[in-house]
Design a protein around this motif. Sequence first.
Motif, PDB file in Angstrom:
ATOM      1  N   UNK A 130       0.464 -11.933  16.062  1.00 26.07           N
ATOM      2  CA  UNK A 130      -0.739 -11.065  16.477  1.00 26.07           C
ATOM      3  C   UNK A 130      -0.079  -9.716  17.281  1.00 26.07           C
ATOM      4  N   UNK A 131       1.117 -10.067  17.831  1.00 24.38           N
ATOM      5  CA  UNK A 131       1.836  -8.820  18.336  1.00 24.38           C
ATOM      6  C   UNK A 131       1.235  -8.270  19.632  1.00 24.38           C
ATOM      7  N   UNK A 132       0.684  -9.203  20.463  1.00 27.04           N
ATOM      8  CA  UNK A 132       0.059  -8.507  21.867  1.00 27.04           C
ATOM      9  C   UNK A 132       1.153  -8.649  22.870  1.00 27.04           C
ATOM     10  N   UNK A 133       2.313  -8.464  22.836  1.00 27.42           N
ATOM     11  CA  UNK A 133       3.343  -8.512  23.833  1.00 27.42           C
ATOM     12  C   UNK A 133       2.933  -7.637  24.898  1.00 27.42           C
ATOM     13  N   UNK A 134       2.818  -6.297  24.558  1.00 29.38           N
ATOM     14  CA  UNK A 134       2.562  -5.357  25.797  1.00 29.38           C
ATOM     15  C   UNK A 134       1.199  -4.843  25.587  1.00 29.38           C
ATOM     16  N   UNK A 135       0.700  -4.177  26.550  1.00 33.82           N
ATOM     17  CA  UNK A 135      -0.700  -3.902  26.629  1.00 33.82           C
ATOM     18  C   UNK A 135      -1.210  -2.909  25.693  1.00 33.82           C
ATOM     19  N   UNK A 136      -2.264  -3.307  24.898  1.00 32.23           N
ATOM     20  CA  UNK A 136      -2.696  -2.453  23.914  1.00 32.23           C
ATOM     21  C   UNK A 136      -1.736  -2.218  22.672  1.00 32.23           C
ATOM     22  N   UNK A 137      -0.699  -2.779  22.633  1.00 34.88           N
ATOM     23  CA  UNK A 137       0.159  -2.457  21.487  1.00 34.88           C
ATOM     24  C   UNK A 137       0.015  -3.417  20.111  1.00 34.88           C
ATOM     25  N   UNK A 138       0.172  -2.908  19.311  1.00 32.75           N
ATOM     26  CA  UNK A 138      -0.089  -3.676  17.845  1.00 32.75           C
ATOM     27  C   UNK A 138       1.165  -3.965  17.342  1.00 32.75           C
ATOM     28  N   UNK A 139       1.299  -5.350  16.959  1.00 31.68           N
ATOM     29  CA  UNK A 139       2.688  -5.697  16.422  1.00 31.68           C
ATOM     30  C   UNK A 139       3.144  -5.129  15.539  1.00 31.68           C
ATOM     31  N   UNK A 140       4.591  -4.833  15.316  1.00 29.50           N
ATOM     32  CA  UNK A 140       5.261  -4.369  14.357  1.00 29.50           C
ATOM     33  C   UNK A 140       4.961  -4.894  13.152  1.00 29.50           C
ATOM     34  N   UNK A 141       5.378  -6.318  13.022  1.00 34.61           N
ATOM     35  CA  UNK A 141       5.141  -7.014  11.676  1.00 34.61           C
ATOM     36  C   UNK A 141       3.689  -6.728  11.265  1.00 34.61           C
ATOM     37  N   UNK A 142       2.694  -6.890  12.002  1.00 32.61           N
ATOM     38  CA  UNK A 142       1.271  -7.138  11.766  1.00 32.61           C
ATOM     39  C   UNK A 142       0.913  -5.828  10.949  1.00 32.61           C
ATOM     40  N   UNK A 143       1.514  -4.599  11.294  1.00 41.09           N
ATOM     41  CA  UNK A 143       1.449  -3.523  10.393  1.00 41.09           C
ATOM     42  C   UNK A 143       2.028  -3.002   9.297  1.00 41.09           C
ATOM     43  N   UNK A 144       3.419  -3.754   9.411  1.00 39.04           N
ATOM     44  CA  UNK A 144       4.447  -3.198   8.529  1.00 39.04           C
ATOM     45  C   UNK A 144       4.287  -4.109   7.257  1.00 39.04           C
ATOM     46  N   UNK A 145       3.826  -5.328   7.252  1.00 38.46           N
ATOM     47  CA  UNK A 145       3.725  -6.433   6.339  1.00 38.46           C
ATOM     48  C   UNK A 145       2.603  -5.947   5.143  1.00 38.46           C
ATOM     49  N   UNK A 146       1.693  -5.538   5.712  1.00 40.14           N
ATOM     50  CA  UNK A 146       0.674  -4.868   4.729  1.00 40.14           C
ATOM     51  C   UNK A 146       1.134  -3.757   3.763  1.00 40.14           C
ATOM     52  N   UNK A 147       1.962  -3.067   4.469  1.00 38.89           N
ATOM     53  CA  UNK A 147       2.556  -1.988   4.093  1.00 38.89           C
ATOM     54  C   UNK A 147       3.385  -2.424   2.948  1.00 38.89           C
ATOM     55  N   UNK A 148       4.320  -3.016   3.269  1.00 44.00           N
ATOM     56  CA  UNK A 148       5.244  -3.820   2.353  1.00 44.00           C
ATOM     57  C   UNK A 148       4.553  -4.272   1.122  1.00 44.00           C
ATOM     58  N   UNK A 149       3.511  -5.178   1.415  1.00 44.03           N
ATOM     59  CA  UNK A 149       3.083  -5.430   0.019  1.00 44.03           C
ATOM     60  C   UNK A 149       2.513  -4.587  -0.873  1.00 44.03           C
ATOM     61  N   UNK A 150       2.014  -3.350  -0.296  1.00 46.62           N
ATOM     62  CA  UNK A 150       1.781  -2.307  -1.268  1.00 46.62           C
ATOM     63  C   UNK A 150       2.852  -1.639  -1.789  1.00 46.62           C
ATOM     64  N   UNK A 151       3.818  -1.710  -1.570  1.00 42.94           N
ATOM     65  CA  UNK A 151       5.267  -1.029  -2.242  1.00 42.94           C
ATOM     66  C   UNK A 151       5.731  -1.923  -3.565  1.00 42.94           C
ATOM     67  N   UNK A 152       6.349  -1.346  -4.328  1.00 46.38           N
ATOM     68  CA  UNK A 152       7.309  -2.149  -5.344  1.00 46.38           C
ATOM     69  C   UNK A 152       8.274  -2.919  -4.867  1.00 46.38           C
ATOM     70  N   UNK A 153       8.720  -3.923  -5.181  1.00 46.46           N
ATOM     71  CA  UNK A 153       8.175  -4.640  -6.320  1.00 46.46           C
ATOM     72  C   UNK A 153       6.948  -5.378  -6.098  1.00 46.46           C
ATOM     73  N   UNK A 154       6.434  -5.619  -4.880  1.00 43.18           N
ATOM     74  CA  UNK A 154       5.688  -6.838  -4.368  1.00 43.18           C
ATOM     75  C   UNK A 154       4.038  -6.254  -5.013  1.00 43.18           C
ATOM     76  N   UNK A 155       3.774  -5.154  -4.958  1.00 44.31           N
ATOM     77  CA  UNK A 155       2.539  -4.653  -5.366  1.00 44.31           C
ATOM     78  C   UNK A 155       1.946  -5.201  -6.586  1.00 44.31           C
ATOM     79  N   UNK A 156       3.072  -5.160  -7.753  1.00 44.86           N
ATOM     80  CA  UNK A 156       2.761  -5.559  -8.954  1.00 44.86           C
ATOM     81  C   UNK A 156       2.358  -6.988  -9.268  1.00 44.86           C
ATOM     82  N   UNK A 157       2.986  -7.854  -8.018  1.00 44.46           N
ATOM     83  CA  UNK A 157       2.978  -9.342  -8.225  1.00 44.46           C
ATOM     84  C   UNK A 157       1.735  -9.813  -7.170  1.00 44.46           C
ATOM     85  N   UNK A 158       1.136  -8.979  -6.485  1.00 40.61           N
ATOM     86  CA  UNK A 158      -0.269  -9.407  -5.653  1.00 40.61           C
ATOM     87  C   UNK A 158      -1.458  -8.800  -6.372  1.00 40.61           C
ATOM     88  N   UNK A 159      -2.282  -9.779  -6.388  1.00 45.14           N
ATOM     89  CA  UNK A 159      -3.893  -9.779  -6.558  1.00 45.14           C
ATOM     90  C   UNK A 159      -4.626  -9.084  -5.579  1.00 45.14           C
TER      91      UNK A 159
END
Length: 188
Positions: A130-159
């Motif tokens: 969840x990335x709630x380490x610091x006050x009000x901060x959003x986790x790096x992986x919580x925001x990065x993973x959806x971006x990576x899923x929308x990039x090639x080569x993963x986007x073509x594999x994901x429904x």
Amino acid sequence: MKGDRQGHRGADADDLSAWQRYTRDVRRLGSSARPQALQPLQPVAPAPQLPPRPKAPAVPAVVVAEQKAPGIAPGLDRRTLANLRRGRIPPQATIDLHGMTQAAAHRMLSPFVVRAQADGKRCVLVITGKGYGTEGAIGVLKTAVPRWLNEPPLVARILGFCHAPPALGGEGALLILLRRLRPRMDEI
């Protein structure tokens, strides 16, 4: 009311004097007074010529898949997406990226998805934390993973993908529905 009029409705002395200054050179059309002859325009120096802009290199057309976001899955029917959100499609494989650096998580995610799809798995769980380490901060992986899923080569594999239900990690995990691999013609 009639006594304080100055010839025009609602106009005061300042407005009238400004109007008279503005319209002093105006003549009625068709009157005997002709407007003054226009002065010929002075030639303008030509604008300096700029060097021609270099042409951009030809870029091949790239087919971009539709962007996917948690809770939104273009091309996925509502019932399947609702079942995925509610956790009714159980994950067949899980990877825990929680606590990893962004570079390490990125290196682990792509092979995991490729291998799961090759093994015929339909749904996988990716734990980002969840990335709630610091006050009000959003986790790096919580925001990065959806971006990576929308990039090639993963986007073509994901429904589609969505946040996992609370029992599977809630906002700190993603359920990913993988596309089915179609057998090639030479394998049939």
